[in-house]
Design a protein around this motif. Structure first.
Motif, PDB file in Angstrom:
ATOM      1  N   GLY A 263     -30.394  38.939  25.912  1.00 37.37           N
ATOM      2  CA  GLY A 263     -29.965  38.038  26.962  1.00 37.37           C
ATOM      3  C   GLY A 263     -30.349  36.593  26.668  1.00 37.37           C
ATOM      4  N   SER A 264     -30.198  35.755  27.667  1.00 42.42           N
ATOM      5  CA  SER A 264     -30.476  34.328  27.503  1.00 42.42           C
ATOM      6  C   SER A 264     -31.951  34.077  27.228  1.00 42.42           C
ATOM      7  CB  SER A 264     -30.073  33.555  28.752  1.00 42.42           C
ATOM      8  OG  SER A 264     -28.696  33.701  28.980  1.00 42.42           O
TER       9      SER A 264
ATOM     10  N   SER B 143     -35.627  32.403  27.317  1.00 39.03           N
ATOM     11  CA  SER B 143     -36.415  31.750  28.358  1.00 39.03           C
ATOM     12  C   SER B 143     -37.495  30.915  27.689  1.00 39.03           C
ATOM     13  CB  SER B 143     -37.051  32.802  29.278  1.00 39.03           C
ATOM     14  OG  SER B 143     -38.126  33.437  28.619  1.00 39.03           O
TER      15      SER B 143
ATOM     16  N   ALA C 268     -41.738  42.958  28.831  1.00 43.78           N
ATOM     17  CA  ALA C 268     -40.869  43.245  29.971  1.00 43.78           C
ATOM     18  C   ALA C 268     -41.731  43.623  31.168  1.00 43.78           C
ATOM     19  CB  ALA C 268     -39.902  44.373  29.637  1.00 43.78           C
TER      20      ALA C 268
ATOM     21  N   SER D 183     -34.733  47.604  31.303  1.00 41.53           N
ATOM     22  CA  SER D 183     -33.534  47.144  30.594  1.00 41.53           C
ATOM     23  C   SER D 183     -33.781  45.717  30.105  1.00 41.53           C
ATOM     24  CB  SER D 183     -32.319  47.166  31.521  1.00 41.53           C
ATOM     25  OG  SER D 183     -32.384  46.099  32.459  1.00 41.53           O
ATOM     26  N   VAL D 184     -32.811  45.153  29.416  1.00 40.92           N
ATOM     27  CA  VAL D 184     -32.970  43.785  28.914  1.00 40.92           C
ATOM     28  C   VAL D 184     -33.167  42.790  30.061  1.00 40.92           C
ATOM     29  CG1 VAL D 184     -31.734  44.170  26.756  1.00 40.92           C
ATOM     30  CG2 VAL D 184     -30.471  43.403  28.750  1.00 40.92           C
ATOM     31  N   LYS D 185     -32.717  43.117  31.236  1.00 38.66           N
ATOM     32  CA  LYS D 185     -32.905  42.228  32.390  1.00 38.66           C
ATOM     33  C   LYS D 185     -34.374  42.107  32.786  1.00 38.66           C
ATOM     34  CE  LYS D 185     -28.312  42.986  34.176  1.00 38.66           C
ATOM     35  NZ  LYS D 185     -27.468  43.476  35.252  1.00 38.66           N
ATOM     36  N   ASP D 186     -35.202  43.048  32.328  1.00 42.53           N
ATOM     37  CA  ASP D 186     -36.622  43.030  32.648  1.00 42.53           C
ATOM     38  C   ASP D 186     -37.454  42.254  31.632  1.00 42.53           C
ATOM     39  OD1 ASP D 186     -36.442  44.738  34.988  1.00 42.53           O
ATOM     40  OD2 ASP D 186     -35.960  46.347  33.582  1.00 42.53           O
TER      41      ASP D 186
END
Length: 75
Positions: A46-47, A49, A72, A17-20
């Motif tokens: 997402g934010s 980095s 990811a 997912s986008v969290k990865d």
């Protein structure tokens, strides 16, 4: 918009997912449109980095305006 949707679909197909996402490289052909990109990036990826890079380029294959490489890590 379509790039964000495509990336989400690819991540999901790979069990991520986008969290990865830990980094992106984006190539943009139209610098005038560049100011719109951060809002779209935030919405779909997402934010940001320290592993995110945006590069203006004169041309991409076909009629594409943006190319995004997403990195990811699935745990």
């Amino acid at each position: 918009e379509q790039v964000g949707k495509n990336v989400g679909t690819c991540l999901k197909a790979g069990g991520a997912s986008v969290k990865d996402i830990f980094g992106t490289v984006s190539y943009v052909t139209d610098v005038a449109e560049f100011s719109k990109y951060p809002d779209l990036r935030q919405r779909y990826f997402g934010s940001p980095s320290e592993w995110n890079t945006v590069l203006p380029v004169p041309q991409l294959p076909g009629d594409f305006l943006v190319q995004v490489e997403v990195f990811a890590l699935i745990h």
